[in-house]
Design a protein around this motif. Structure first.
Motif, mmCIF file in Angstrom:
data_model
loop_
_atom_site.group_PDB
_atom_site.id
_atom_site.type_symbol
_atom_site.label_atom_id
_atom_site.label_comp_id
_atom_site.label_asym_id
_atom_site.label_seq_id
_atom_site.Cartn_x
_atom_site.Cartn_y
_atom_site.Cartn_z
ATOM 1 N N PHE A 28 26.442 25.956 -30.103
ATOM 2 C CA PHE A 28 26.581 25.988 -29.280
ATOM 3 C C PHE A 28 28.133 26.353 -28.785
ATOM 4 O O PHE A 28 28.117 27.864 -28.120
ATOM 5 C CB PHE A 28 26.357 24.747 -28.144
ATOM 6 N N ASN A 31 28.987 29.701 -30.423
ATOM 7 C CA ASN A 31 27.988 30.922 -29.662
ATOM 8 C C ASN A 31 28.085 31.380 -28.474
ATOM 9 O O ASN A 31 28.438 32.326 -28.428
ATOM 10 C CB ASN A 31 26.550 31.022 -30.146
ATOM 11 N N TRP A 32 28.822 30.067 -27.800
ATOM 12 C CA TRP A 32 29.473 30.645 -26.368
ATOM 13 C C TRP A 32 30.272 31.149 -26.219
ATOM 14 O O TRP A 32 30.775 32.237 -25.961
ATOM 15 C CB TRP A 32 29.504 29.509 -25.876
ATOM 16 N N GLN A 157 23.568 38.642 -26.487
ATOM 17 C CA GLN A 157 24.311 37.810 -26.377
ATOM 18 C C GLN A 157 23.793 36.727 -25.977
ATOM 19 O O GLN A 157 23.334 35.305 -26.651
ATOM 20 C CB GLN A 157 25.186 37.529 -24.825
ATOM 21 N N LYS A 158 21.762 37.351 -25.809
ATOM 22 C CA LYS A 158 21.096 35.878 -25.794
ATOM 23 C C LYS A 158 20.813 35.723 -27.550
ATOM 24 O O LYS A 158 20.423 34.085 -28.035
ATOM 25 C CB LYS A 158 19.699 36.837 -25.089
ATOM 26 N N LYS A 161 23.239 33.942 -28.774
ATOM 27 C CA LYS A 161 23.353 31.726 -28.137
ATOM 28 C C LYS A 161 22.191 31.263 -29.572
ATOM 29 O O LYS A 161 22.213 30.350 -28.780
ATOM 30 C CB LYS A 161 23.083 32.330 -26.787
#
Lengths: 205, 209, 427
Positions: A28, A31-32, A157-158, A161
């Motif tokens: 998380f 990836n963020w 971006q999705k 993530k």
């Protein structure tokens, strides 16, 4: 804990990590960070590059996505945005740029010509850059509006993530032969038929 | 053609007087004056048009070629001339029989602007311009093997399959796109990386056709 | 050994009697030391380089920092437009023209329609002419704005990019309201236009013409007397008038060298001779003059736009398309209710409009220079040959001449000053 990030060529040695609390939290965080500071490598060739410039300019302001730092050197870039048509003469160039980009890296194919060859079903034109480099997001349009490109960026971006370091295959680039093909030659012929790539394209993210 | 077509540029009559049978025919199409001249004297005619007082076609607007759908019809190289002072246009066309080598004299010495235009016609139609200092392909790469794209016998999607075109594109080394002229820059040759020197010595550059 | 003379302005340049910055040669002309010339270096720029405005590739032979030879490589964006055009009906070529010079799509559309109309011998209505003039001049403004913004970036000034792109967005809004697309407009059809302007559109353009010159004034304030700008541009990339003609240059490149040649004045089309506007002509033929010429052209385009808007108001309700039924589709209402009209519609769309055998060349003054379309027809609905006379291709051909003897950093400025667009160069 085999937390080494799988890199190209070392994939086999990385022990498979099963998702657990630590890796998912780390995923998380990583990836963020990655998703919100993508450094684009604008491979602008034609009309789409003008819309890409409009996206970077005041009204649409790409820096809202942490992407205002254009990286004109592929070695510091995360995401290659191919904005515009790609002739065969340029194909080795984009391939070299792609190969020079370090992992992790992603590619956005902006516009109809980059995605499928568009209206240019001619002797000179690559029918979709996915026959040359692997593509993550296809943005349709001729050219796509800046909003369309932004939607593509948000899709990317999705996708980022949702990535996990437990899956070593994410960073794998499998060549199908020793001539540098990502796609088998027969498949290239198939998707390059008139209207081919646009109807066969099922690999969009 | 004996009667002068209405709207024909007076330069055509002057050309007839000066060059006689080298002026093959003339026509007016959509208001443009066109004159066909013999290949062997094309350069002479163009030089005369540029330098003769009263003609002064000092501006070369365009050079291009036309390959007609009828395979028996000759390929035509077309020079679009303009006189900036007199504000008139003239199109000079040179028919080239496709059964013979497609060659015409270069007008590089008259207009420097002809440099790239002639290279483009060479690339797209395979017309050789004799006397051009640097006649090589300009839009396609040097080793392009499929032919001359704007000929009518060249299919729209090329002569090879897409897979073969992709293979050739991926196999191309971008560095190999340096021209011989660049690589032979004498003082720079020693500075080249070894593999480029080797390639140059092997003549690995593709044949100009 | 060649000597290189650099004309530079003082840091605070004085003004000459015409109010322009004077050029005081500082006598920098120095012979390059022979020892430095012992090593020649080969530098490759592009095809993927932010400062080459697309996919141009330059190979430079350097002696120290001086360019001895510049060899451009083009063709990295060759898409086969001309070949594709031979497989299209005349009206179907219109979308292709959007994508050649994609900085001024509407002007290309207009040129194509004019060339095809010349080939087919079709007269267009006055209202159509006025709308086409508006399209051409809007294109000139947005194209020069891109030039201004990107050249500013190339020479180290980022703010004009934001200013000019803000103004471009305003024109894009107008284009979008008119044609439905920001960039690929496909505005014209043979014998008329794809669409009339929507209601209230003129007010939007009036608002633009009334306020747009403020940005130009700001740019003028920021650049014209700026010592960095003057130092980078004055006396760099010089071309004399004779050379410019010999290299077949056109547009601002030719006029900056002092040749007063503008297709709008010298071979008028669309009734340009009835508009009141001036053609700016430079005299030094350097980058600075090209900048001045382009800046002034935007002011002049604004003047033309205002006059055209007045005429448009006078022609309110006048017919837009020609009444030649060979080329103009029947109204949709009739095509859906009347059999004859429907057959006519079907045949015209499926079979295209045949052009009589013949050939026509028509040049228009595009932002980059003289854009010419040359059609050869054999009586069928598709051209035998569609030739684009590409202004930036021909303008770029003089780059080796311009760069010879310049400094490496000047190459970027010179390349920017040519105002190229690769889509048109490579086609």
């Amino acid at each position: 804990m085999g937390l080494t990030l799988p890199s190209d060529g070392e994939i086999a040695e990385v022990p498979a990590v099963s998702p657990n609390w630590l890796t998912t939290r780390l995923d998380f965080l990583v990836n963020w960070g990655r998703a919100n500071s993508l450094w684009p490598m604008p491979f602008g060739t034609a009309c789409c590059a003008i819309e890409f410039m409009a996206t970077a300019a005041g009204r649409f302001d790409i820096s809202r996505f942490g992407m205002e730092r254009m990286s004109f050197s592929p070695r510091q870039a995360d995401v290659l945005i191919c904005a515009g048509r790609l002739p065969f003469k340029l194909a080795p160039i984009i391939r070299r740029v792609w190969d020079q980009m370090p992992q992790p890296k992603w590619a956005i194919s902006m516009g109809a010509c980059a995605s499928t060859g568009g209206i240019f079903d001619t002797y000179a034109m690559v029918q979709g850059i996915d026959t040359i480099i692997p593509v993550d997001v296809y943005v349709p349009g001729c050219p796509p509006r800046p909003e369309g490109l932004m939607y593509g960026i948000m899709l990317l971006q999705k996708k980022i993530k949702g990535e996990t370091m437990a899956d070593p295959s994410l960073r794998q680039e499998l060549l199908v032969n020793d001539q540098g093909f990502f796609v088998p030659p027969a498949k290239i012929d198939e998707i390059s038929e008139p209207f081919g790539n646009s109807v066969h394209q099922t690999r969009s993210a | 053609m004996t009667a002068v077509a209405p709207g024909l540029s007076p330069s055509v009559e002057a050309l007839r007087a000066a060059f006689g049978s080298a002026v093959l025919r003339s026509a007016v199409s959509c208001g443009d004056s066109i004159v066909w001249v013999d290949r062997d004297r094309a350069h002479e005619v163009l030089a005369w048009l540029k330098n003769t007082p009263g003609q002064e076609f000092n501006y070369l607007t365009d050079i291009t070629a036309v390959d007609y759908r009828d395979p028996g019809q000759p390929l035509e190289v077309s020079y679009q001339l303009r006189s900036l002072g007199r504000k008139v246009d003239l199109r000079v066309k040179v028919p080239l029989d496709k059964a013979k080598p497609l060659t015409v004299d270069s007008v590089f010495d008259l207009w420097r602007g002809a440099d790239w235009l002639e290279r483009e016609v060479f690339d797209m139609f395979g017309v050789t311009f004799a006397g051009h200092p640097d006649l090589r392909r300009i839009l396609m790469w040097d080793t392009y093997a499929e032919g001359h794209p704007l000929r009518k016998d060249f299919p729209l999607r090329g002569n090879f399959t897409r897979a073969e075109q992709t293979r050739q594109a991926l196999a191309a080394n971008p560095e190999a796109h340096y021209s011989m002229e660049e690589l032979s820059i004498a003082d720079a040759f020693n500075e080249l990386p070894d593999d480029m020197k080797r390639r140059l010595l092997e003549g690995q550059r593709g044949e100009l056709r | 050994m060649s000597t290189r003379t650099v004309e530079m302005a003082l840091a605070t340049p004085g003004l000459d009697d015409r109010g322009r910055p004077s050029r005081l040669p500082l006598g920098v002309g120095t012979a390059v030391d022979d020892d430095l010339g012992a090593e020649h270096m080969l530098v490759n720029i592009g095809p993927q380089h932010p400062a080459t405005h697309g996919v141009l590739r330059l190979v430079l032979e350097l002696e120290g920092e001086t360019v001895k030879r510049c060899i451009p490589h083009i063709g990295y964006l060759h898409s086969g437009f001309e070949k594709l055009g031979e497989y299209r009906h005349y009206n179907q070529i219109v979308p292709l023209t959007d994508r050649t010079d994609y900085l001024s799509p509407m002007a290309n559309n207009v040129c194509l329609a004019l060339a095809a109309e010349k080939l087919m011998g079709i007269e267009i209505t006055e209202r159509c002419q006025v709308l086409r003039v508006i399209a051409c001049e809007m294109s000139r403004v947005i194209s020069h704005l891109v030039w201004l913004g990107t050249t500013g970036i190339d020479l180290g000034a980022f703010t004009p990019f934001l200013w000019s792109f803000y103004q471009r967005e305003r024109i894009y809004n107008l284009q979008e309201a008119w044609t439905g697309a920001r960039l690929t407009t496909s505005l014209t059809r043979i014998g008329g236009m794809m669409a009339d302007v929507p209601d209230g559109w003129e007010a939007g353009l009036r608002d633009f013409t009334a306020t747009f010159t403020k940005t130009l004034d700001e740019v003028d304030t920021m650049f014209t007397r700026n010592s960095i700008w003057c130092g980078r541009t004055q006396g760099v990339g010089v071309l004399t008038a004779d050379e410019a003609i010999n290299y077949s240059l056109s547009g601002p490149m030719l006029r900056a060298s002092g040749v007063d040649y503008d297709v709008r004045k010298d071979r008028p089309y669309l009734g340009y001779e009835t508009y009141d506007f001036d053609v700016p002509v430079g005299e030094h033929g350097d980058i600075y003059d090209r900048y001045r010429v382009r800046l002034e052209e935007m002011y002049q385009s604004n003047r033309i736009l205002e006059q055209a808007l007045d005429r448009l108001a006078r022609l309110k309700g006048a017919p837009l398309n020609t009444d030649d039924h060979r080329v103009i589709l029947p109204p949709k209402g009739r095509a859906m209710s009347d059999m004859e009209a429907m057959i006519h519609h079907f045949k015209q769309v499926m079979e295209g409009v045949p052009a009589p055998a013949g050939e026509a060349y028509l040049g228009v003054e595009n932002p980059k220079g003289e854009l010419g379309y040359y059609f050869v027809a054999d009586g069928t609905a598709k051209p035998v040959r569609w030739r684009i006379r590409p202004p930036s291709f021909i303008n770029l051909a003089c780059l080796p001449k311009l760069c010879e003897g310049a400094l490496l950093s000047d190459v970027i400025a010179i390349n920017a000053s040519v105002d190229i667009v690769m889509g048109e160069i490579d086609r």
